[in-house]
Enzyme design. Structure first.
Site, PDB file in Angstrom:
ATOM      1  CG  PHE A 134      -9.595  -9.326  11.988  1.00 33.48           C
ATOM      2  CD1 PHE A 134      -8.324  -9.648  12.458  1.00 33.48           C
ATOM      3  CD2 PHE A 134      -9.853  -9.466  10.630  1.00 33.48           C
ATOM      4  CE1 PHE A 134      -7.337 -10.103  11.595  1.00 33.48           C
ATOM      5  CE2 PHE A 134      -8.864  -9.928   9.758  1.00 33.48           C
ATOM      6  CZ  PHE A 134      -7.611 -10.241  10.253  1.00 33.48           C
ATOM      7  CD  GLN A 135      -7.172  -7.245   8.285  1.00 30.87           C
ATOM      8  OE1 GLN A 135      -8.074  -7.123   7.470  1.00 30.87           O
ATOM      9  NE2 GLN A 135      -5.977  -7.717   7.969  1.00 30.87           N
ATOM     10  CG  MET A 142      22.070  12.438   3.175  1.00 32.97           C
ATOM     11  SD  MET A 142      23.283  13.567   2.468  1.00 32.97           S
ATOM     12  CE  MET A 142      22.332  14.284   1.134  1.00 32.97           C
ATOM     13  CD  GLU A 183      -1.678  -2.369   1.727  1.00 36.61           C
ATOM     14  OE1 GLU A 183      -0.481  -2.564   2.042  1.00 36.61           O
ATOM     15  OE2 GLU A 183      -2.566  -3.231   1.882  1.00 36.61           O
ATOM     16  CE  LYS A 225     -17.088  -6.946   3.650  1.00 35.41           C
ATOM     17  NZ  LYS A 225     -16.169  -8.064   3.736  1.00 35.41           N
TER      18      LYS A 225
HETATM   19  C1  LIG Z   1      11.924   6.086   5.261  1.00 31.20           C
HETATM   20  C2  LIG Z   1      13.211   6.745   5.629  1.00 31.20           C
HETATM   21  N1  LIG Z   1      14.006   6.187   6.573  1.00 31.20           N
HETATM   22  C3  LIG Z   1      15.182   6.777   6.910  1.00 31.20           C
HETATM   23  C4  LIG Z   1      15.579   7.938   6.301  1.00 31.20           C
HETATM   24  C5  LIG Z   1      16.887   8.615   6.703  1.00 31.20           C
HETATM   25  N2  LIG Z   1      17.794   8.683   5.540  1.00 31.20           N
HETATM   26  C6  LIG Z   1      17.940   9.781   4.778  1.00 31.20           C
HETATM   27  S1  LIG Z   1      18.949   9.559   3.499  1.00 31.20           S
HETATM   28  C7  LIG Z   1      19.280   7.979   3.952  1.00 31.20           C
HETATM   29  C8  LIG Z   1      20.215   7.123   3.166  1.00 31.20           C
HETATM   30  C9  LIG Z   1      19.689   6.806   1.823  1.00 31.20           C
HETATM   31  O1  LIG Z   1      20.470   5.806   1.239  1.00 31.20           O
HETATM   32  P1  LIG Z   1      20.352   5.447  -0.277  1.00 31.20           P
HETATM   33  O2  LIG Z   1      18.930   5.367  -0.686  1.00 31.20           O
HETATM   34  O3  LIG Z   1      21.170   4.253  -0.563  1.00 31.20           O
HETATM   35  O4  LIG Z   1      20.902   6.723  -1.010  1.00 31.20           O
HETATM   36  P2  LIG Z   1      22.353   7.407  -1.005  1.00 31.20           P
HETATM   37  O5  LIG Z   1      22.354   8.425   0.081  1.00 31.20           O
HETATM   38  O6  LIG Z   1      23.372   6.331  -0.767  1.00 31.20           O
HETATM   39  O7  LIG Z   1      22.448   8.041  -2.354  1.00 31.20           O
HETATM   40  C10 LIG Z   1      18.582   7.645   5.121  1.00 31.20           C
HETATM   41  C11 LIG Z   1      18.687   6.360   5.819  1.00 31.20           C
HETATM   42  C12 LIG Z   1      14.689   8.498   5.346  1.00 31.20           C
HETATM   43  N3  LIG Z   1      14.953   9.645   4.731  1.00 31.20           N
HETATM   44  N4  LIG Z   1      13.547   7.861   5.010  1.00 31.20           N
END
Ligand SMILES: Cc1ncc(C[n+]2csc(CCOP(=O)(O)OP(=O)(O)O)c2C)c(N)n1
Length: 597
Positions: A133-134, A492, A71, A183
């Site tokens: 439920f749900q 990042m 979803e 529902k």
């Molecule tokens: C759902 C979610 N969880 C955690 C984060 C924190 N976060 C920001 S950037 C990042 C790393 C992203 O890694 P990747 O997609 O491999 O991209 P890269 O930075 O290596 O280009 C994380 C964990 C986020 N933005 N979104």
């Protein structure tokens, strides 16, 4: 809670055609109401509390039902559909876990002002509140995230609720609207009345900017010696890109964009200063902070743009145009507040303002910064450089390509190095910054634009978060091209560890996955590359392929400065703290050159 089963209303006489006077089930009334709103696509995943609606959807020729494999994928796909078209995206889920899986997509739409209709099946009215439920109170739990929400309590309300929901989602400041429908109400029969009228007391967004405020803005513009335009997603939401271009062309004032504003103004135009903010261009941030007038159009002074508020644009006066009055004076004290439609405000300013012929020295200075601090990256003979993949991909892509991204370094590199020139071509979870956005958003955009090229550029971490949508691409024949910038790290976060935590890895190494093999298992064509010389030929093969594709681009995570997203203004700092290269920040660089800071 008492049963909410309602009595059937008798048909309003005279108004309806004979054929429409037959009783219909709530589920069919819902689908017909969606058709009446022009819905052509729904991203929906069935379950006990929504299968009635899915049964009804099998009977319509007007709506394509796309089955995401999660979803959350459905909610992001609906967001991608909406971002790329401007029309509300529609997602559908069952009660409980189905509904809670939509929540991230709803919040994403809220923060980026995207029109989204989220429809959830709910447990029968008679058991609401009994931990059935749900059962999940999705209206309650999404309350702070939606622009509006409905729990339908009467089958006769359905046409009215749907009409209102679409109106609210796409007018004023766009946003998500939730419709929760038990529902039993889906199963009840009534004689529907589709002749619904809008009468929303308390919701009448004012579009018309006050003429005296426009006059005041024109006066401020006339007086300014160092003006800059700061334009955001509001321009795109208001379909005001044409007016923005006219305004810039007439006035000759430099312009910078937020991430959400990318595409609202052509980035190859000499007056474009590209993106500003934490990872924005150095020249954009210097120009903003040294301006004497900031013309803020459809923006919200996000902390990723302002950094330390007290130091932000210290010498500037502010004009702020926004449809949402609650944005004005929220973070920054505004000198000329203009509440209204930015398209109308621009038209009025274009008519009344005279070209800025007196800002030659300012333009020269800005041009100098542009030359002195270009966005750049180093090539490497031995390893693939992700920014270069982005640049080469744009060279080979169709001019009207739509690009989606995940969240992380790759997202910022695309924002820095892809030159967007049209609105609705860059899809990014910008406010929420949700990983897992790219693939499903691209999927939604591709369904909306079957004849255009759609490319998803995602980091490996982000791609993994909704990778199940590869099956949707395959089964639904959705030809999204995926470039996975795979560095085996949560890049990042690792970058922040390098900068601020002495490179201590706090669970940011995720390991190397072979995305080509995964794609293969889903029946999707794929390729892996590891060498610089493979980049262009592999991109060409990908673009030529007719169906969906996964190009796994393996490159080493690089903990040196040139592997980071640079420039970077550390959070809650000022533009003078911009890390401009391995050695200096802007303050030190200018001090070394004898420039007073
Ligand atoms: C759902 C979610 N969880 C955690 C984060 C924190 N976060 C920001 S950037 C990042 C790393 C992203 O890694 P990747 O997609 O491999 O991209 P890269 O930075 O290596 O280009 C994380 C964990 C986020 N933005 N979104």
């Amino acid at each position: 809670m008492a049963s909410r089963a309602t009595k059937k209303k008798s048909a309003p006489s005279g108004k309806l055609k004979k054929s429409a006077v037959l009783p219909m089930k709530g589920r069919d009334i819902l689908v017909k109401s969606l058709e009446n709103e022009g819905v052509d696509t729904i991203f929906g995943y069935p379950g006990g509390a929504s299968m009635e609606i899915h049964q009804a959807l099998t009977q319509t020729q007007k709506i394509r039902m796309v089955l995401p494999r999660h979803e959350q994928g459905g909610s992001f796909a609906a967001g991608g559909y909406a971002r790329s078209t401007g029309r509300p995206g529609v997602c559908l889920a069952t009660s409980g876990p189905g509904a809670t899986n939509l929540v991230t997509g709803i919040m994403d739409a809220k923060l980026d002002s995207i029109p989204l209709i989220a429809i959830t099946g709910q447990v029968p009215s008679s058991v609401i509140g009994s931990d059935a439920f749900q059962e999940a109170d999705v209206v309650g739990s999404t309350f702070p995230m939606v622009k509006h929400s409905y729990l339908i309590q009467n089958v006769n309300e359905i046409p009215q609720v749907v009409h209102e929901a679409f109106h609210i989602a796409q007018t004023g400041r766009p946003g998500p609207v939730l419709i929760d429908i038990p529902k039993d109400i889906q199963q009840q029969e009534t004689i529907p009345d589709f002749n619904v009228k809008l009468n929303l007391v308390g919701y009448k967004p004012n579009l018309k900017p006050a003429p005296q405020q426009i006059k005041k803005a024109v006066h401020f513009i006339n007086e300014a010696k160092r003006p800059i335009i700061y334009a955001g997603g509001g321009i795109i939401a208001a379909e005001a890109s044409k007016e923005l271009r006219k305004f810039v062309k007439k006035m000759g004032i430099p312009i910078t964009n937020t991430v959400m504003g990318l595409g609202s103004y052509p980035m190859d135009d000499p007056l474009s200063l590209h993106m500003l903010g934490m990872h924005g261009a150095v020249y954009a941030n210097i120009a903003m902070n040294q301006a004497d007038l900031v013309i803020a159009l459809g923006v919200r002074f996000d902390d990723r743009v302002t950094g330390k508020l007290a130091e932000f644009c210290k010498d500037a006066k502010f004009i702020h145009v926004d449809i949402d009055p609650s944005e004005i004076n929220k973070n920054i004290s505004i000198d000329v507040p203009i509440q209204g439609d930015v398209k109308q405000a621009l038209k009025m300013m274009i008519e009344q303002a005279t070209p800025k012929k007196d800002i030659g020295p300012w333009l020269k200075q800005v041009e100098g910064w542009k030359k002195e601090f270009p966005l750049a990256y180093q090539l490497d003979k031995k390893a693939i450089v992700p920014q270069n993949v982005i640049v080469e991909a744009q060279k080979l892509a169709d001019p009207d390509v739509i690009v989606a991204v995940g969240v992380g370094q790759h997202q910022m590199w695309v924002a820095q190095f892809w030159r967007f020139h049209s609105p609705r071509t860059f899809l990014s979870s910008s406010g929420l910054g949700s990983m897992g956005f790219g693939l499903p958003a691209a999927m939604g955009a591709q369904v909306a634009h079957p004849d255009r090229q759609v490319i998803n550029i995602e980091g490996d971490g982000s791609f993994l978060m909704n990778i199940q949508e590869l099956q949707t691409l395959k089964i639904e024949k959705i030809p999204v091209k995926n470039i996975v910038l795979n560095n085996a790290h949560l890049g990042m976060v690792a970058q922040w560890e390098d900068r601020f935590y002495k490179s201590l890895r706090g669970h940011t190494f995720i390991g190397d996955a072979n995305f080509a093999e995964i794609a293969d298992a889903f029946g999707i064509k794929s390729e892996t590359i590891t060498q610089p010389k493979e980049v262009v030929p592999a991109l060409k093969r990908m673009m030529k392929h007719k169906g969906p594709y996964v190009l796994d681009v393996k490159y080493p995570y690089n903990d040196k400065s040139h592997g980071h997203v640079i420039p970077m203004i550390p959070g809650n700092h000022t533009y003078l703290d911009t890390i401009i290269d391995a050695e200096y920040n802007l303050r030190e660089y200018w001090q070394k050159k004898g420039i007073e800071v």
